[in-house]
Design an enzyme around this catalytic site. Structure first.
Site, mmCIF file in Angstrom:
data_model
loop_
_atom_site.group_PDB
_atom_site.id
_atom_site.type_symbol
_atom_site.label_atom_id
_atom_site.label_comp_id
_atom_site.label_asym_id
_atom_site.label_seq_id
_atom_site.Cartn_x
_atom_site.Cartn_y
_atom_site.Cartn_z
ATOM 1 N N ASP A 61 0.844 -1.161 0.091
ATOM 2 C CA ASP A 61 -0.075 0.030 -0.114
ATOM 3 C C ASP A 61 0.955 1.264 -0.037
ATOM 4 O OD1 ASP A 61 -1.530 2.180 0.801
ATOM 5 O OD2 ASP A 61 -2.910 1.049 2.049
ATOM 6 N N VAL A 62 0.778 2.120 -0.876
ATOM 7 C CA VAL A 62 1.789 3.167 -1.122
ATOM 8 C C VAL A 62 1.679 4.411 0.079
ATOM 9 C CG1 VAL A 62 1.877 3.160 -3.643
ATOM 10 C CG2 VAL A 62 0.047 4.588 -2.581
ATOM 11 N N ASN A 87 1.781 5.280 -10.129
ATOM 12 C CA ASN A 87 0.515 5.124 -10.639
ATOM 13 C C ASN A 87 -0.700 4.951 -9.935
ATOM 14 O OD1 ASN A 87 -1.728 4.796 -13.118
ATOM 15 N ND2 ASN A 87 -1.336 2.595 -11.672
ATOM 16 N N TYR A 148 -10.330 15.251 -5.471
ATOM 17 C CA TYR A 148 -9.874 14.449 -6.167
ATOM 18 C C TYR A 148 -8.670 15.380 -7.270
ATOM 19 C CZ TYR A 148 -8.500 11.146 -10.189
ATOM 20 O OH TYR A 148 -8.018 10.447 -11.275
ATOM 21 N N LYS A 152 -4.785 15.686 -7.410
ATOM 22 C CA LYS A 152 -3.714 15.572 -8.637
ATOM 23 C C LYS A 152 -3.256 16.576 -9.445
ATOM 24 C CE LYS A 152 -4.419 11.098 -9.735
ATOM 25 N NZ LYS A 152 -3.260 10.143 -10.178
ATOM 26 N N THR A 183 -11.973 2.075 -16.878
ATOM 27 C CA THR A 183 -11.177 1.295 -15.657
ATOM 28 C C THR A 183 -12.067 1.159 -14.447
ATOM 29 O OG1 THR A 183 -9.983 3.171 -14.502
ATOM 30 C CG2 THR A 183 -9.022 2.208 -16.505
HETATM 31 N N1 LIG Z 1 -9.629 6.073 -15.464
HETATM 32 C C1 LIG Z 1 -9.559 7.381 -15.830
HETATM 33 O O1 LIG Z 1 -10.548 7.678 -16.122
HETATM 34 C C2 LIG Z 1 -8.417 8.082 -15.093
HETATM 35 C C3 LIG Z 1 -8.384 9.420 -15.486
HETATM 36 C C4 LIG Z 1 -7.643 10.272 -15.028
HETATM 37 C C5 LIG Z 1 -6.347 9.880 -14.109
HETATM 38 N N2 LIG Z 1 -6.426 8.468 -13.843
HETATM 39 C C6 LIG Z 1 -5.507 7.891 -13.034
HETATM 40 O O2 LIG Z 1 -4.884 6.872 -13.340
HETATM 41 C C7 LIG Z 1 -4.372 6.040 -12.455
HETATM 42 C C8 LIG Z 1 -4.907 4.644 -12.606
HETATM 43 O O3 LIG Z 1 -6.143 4.338 -12.275
HETATM 44 P P1 LIG Z 1 -7.211 3.548 -13.074
HETATM 45 O O4 LIG Z 1 -8.044 4.237 -13.867
HETATM 46 O O5 LIG Z 1 -6.381 2.501 -13.783
HETATM 47 O O6 LIG Z 1 -7.746 2.861 -12.022
HETATM 48 P P2 LIG Z 1 -7.913 1.264 -11.407
HETATM 49 O O7 LIG Z 1 -8.227 0.333 -12.307
HETATM 50 O O8 LIG Z 1 -8.793 1.564 -10.114
HETATM 51 O O9 LIG Z 1 -6.570 1.437 -10.890
HETATM 52 C C9 LIG Z 1 -5.871 1.916 -9.502
HETATM 53 C C10 LIG Z 1 -5.028 1.042 -9.225
HETATM 54 O O10 LIG Z 1 -4.259 1.740 -8.134
HETATM 55 C C11 LIG Z 1 -4.151 0.696 -6.994
HETATM 56 N N3 LIG Z 1 -4.104 1.359 -5.684
HETATM 57 C C12 LIG Z 1 -5.232 2.120 -5.114
HETATM 58 N N4 LIG Z 1 -4.940 2.507 -3.993
HETATM 59 C C13 LIG Z 1 -3.588 1.981 -3.623
HETATM 60 C C14 LIG Z 1 -2.605 1.882 -2.388
HETATM 61 N N5 LIG Z 1 -3.045 2.733 -1.517
HETATM 62 N N6 LIG Z 1 -1.549 1.473 -2.594
HETATM 63 C C15 LIG Z 1 -1.239 0.595 -3.471
HETATM 64 N N7 LIG Z 1 -2.156 0.624 -4.725
HETATM 65 C C16 LIG Z 1 -3.242 1.200 -4.761
HETATM 66 C C17 LIG Z 1 -5.083 -0.405 -7.452
HETATM 67 O O11 LIG Z 1 -4.966 -1.781 -6.934
HETATM 68 P P3 LIG Z 1 -5.390 -2.555 -5.472
HETATM 69 O O12 LIG Z 1 -6.506 -2.019 -5.253
HETATM 70 O O13 LIG Z 1 -4.847 -4.020 -5.833
HETATM 71 O O14 LIG Z 1 -4.323 -1.745 -4.478
HETATM 72 C C18 LIG Z 1 -5.125 -0.464 -8.713
HETATM 73 O O15 LIG Z 1 -4.018 -1.146 -9.365
HETATM 74 C C19 LIG Z 1 -4.663 6.540 -11.125
HETATM 75 O O16 LIG Z 1 -3.884 7.379 -10.531
HETATM 76 C C20 LIG Z 1 -6.060 7.442 -11.547
HETATM 77 O O17 LIG Z 1 -6.426 8.635 -10.810
HETATM 78 C C21 LIG Z 1 -7.421 7.476 -14.151
#
Ligand SMILES: NC(=O)c1ccc[n+]([C@@H]2O[C@H](COP(=O)([O-])OP(=O)(O)OC[C@H]3O[C@@H](n4cnc5c(N)ncnc54)[C@H](OP(=O)(O)O)[C@@H]3O)[C@@H](O)[C@H]2O)c1
Length: 247
Positions: A61-62, A87, A148, A152, A183
């Site tokens: 956990d980060v 990430n 949020y 960021k 996602t």
């Molecule tokens: N999807 C979008 O539309 C979007 C848009 C802009 C930015 N983003 C950014 O893209 C990045 C990836 O998100 P995603 O869209 O791929 O969503 P996601 O599928 O929910 O992935 C999030 C990842 O972060 C991990 N995570 C969450 N909390 C954590 C913690 N405390 N320690 C370690 N790992 C943790 C989760 O794994 P576990 O639950 O297994 O720990 C998962 O692998 C994020 O930074 C998000 O803010 C996404």
């Protein structure tokens, strides 16, 4: 697939799903070794069976310094880290005046990402590349996601100055800001199904191809900024959003 990754070591957090998982996939396909961290293994097991020992997953956990310490220790044993992608991220719907929502999201999205770089700093290769993950929402607004977006956007501000501070140490830092990407983070918002599809419908109308991005499209932008092809790019925020912020 991408040049400059063969046998290099990459560390990716939030690797179990979505954009992190797609980035790990691209790194492995390009010949890199990957040390991945997340709280659950999620979909990484299919990559593990395809790529074997070139992928190593650590549960962590980060927000926990002991977990980041263990990640750093393992990276030390595996060799200098050429590429780092902090990430891991969460998104939570909250009233814009609920300051504790900022603190909760900053702990993962901001402090979690910066502490990952901080603890990996001594593990980085002489010439290393880091890509932080922002959001397209820093350019616009989205009611319910003020905290949020703030978490960021603060990370982005921090990363741009860090890009200057760390350049002399051979560390090149950039940001990729994904647009609406298909996602699990969207369903994690906890909206009822009908409300979530109404939001998705409104978002789709602003997307030039009319649909959400695939995680692989974001991973490709991350790979480019990590790679030697982007060697002249420092402190930039690459917005990959299917045109959402253009109109
Ligand atoms: N999807 C979008 O539309 C979007 C848009 C802009 C930015 N983003 C950014 O893209 C990045 C990836 O998100 P995603 O869209 O791929 O969503 P996601 O599928 O929910 O992935 C999030 C990842 O972060 C991990 N995570 C969450 N909390 C954590 C913690 N405390 N320690 C370690 N790992 C943790 C989760 O794994 P576990 O639950 O297994 O720990 C998962 O692998 C994020 O930074 C998000 O803010 C996404």
């Amino acid at each position: 697939m991408f040049e400059g990754f063969e046998n290099r070591l990459a560390v990716v957090t939030g690797a179990s799903s979505g954009i992190g998982l797609a980035t790990v996939d691209r790194l492995l396909a390009s010949g890199a070794r990957v040390l991945a961290m997340s709280r659950t293994m999620g979909e990484l097991d299919s990559l593990q069976s395809r790529y074997g020992d070139t992928l190593e997953w650590m549960k962590g956990d980060v927000t926990q310094s002991a977990d980041l310490g263990a990640l750093s220790e393992r990276a030390h044993q595996m060799g200098p880290v050429d590429f780092l992608v902090p990430n891991a991220g969460i998104a939570e719907l909250a009233n814009g005046l609920e300051v504790s929502a900022f603190e909760r999201q900053w702990a993962v999205n901001g402090a979690g990402a910066l502490n990952t770089l901080s603890i990996m700093r001594e593990r980085l290769a002489k010439s290393a590349s880091v890509v932080f993950i922002g959001t397209f929402l820093s350019q616009v607004t989205f009611p319910g996601l003020a905290a949020y977006i703030a978490s960021k956007t603060a990370l982005k501000a921090h990363a741009r100055t860090l890009a200057v501070e760390l350049a002399a140490s051979g560390i090149r830092i950039n940001i990729v800001s994904p647009g609406p990407t298909a996602t699990a983070i969207w369903s994690s918002l906890g909206l009822p199904e009908d409300q979530l599809s109404a939001v998705a419908g409104r978002v789709n109308q602003r997307l030039l191809p009319g649909c959400f991005l695939e995680p692989a499209a974001i991973a490709d932008a991350i790979m480019f900024l990590l790679s030697p092809a982007a060697r002249g790019i420092y402190g930039q925020d690459l917005i990959v959003d299917n045109g959402y912020t253009l109109q």
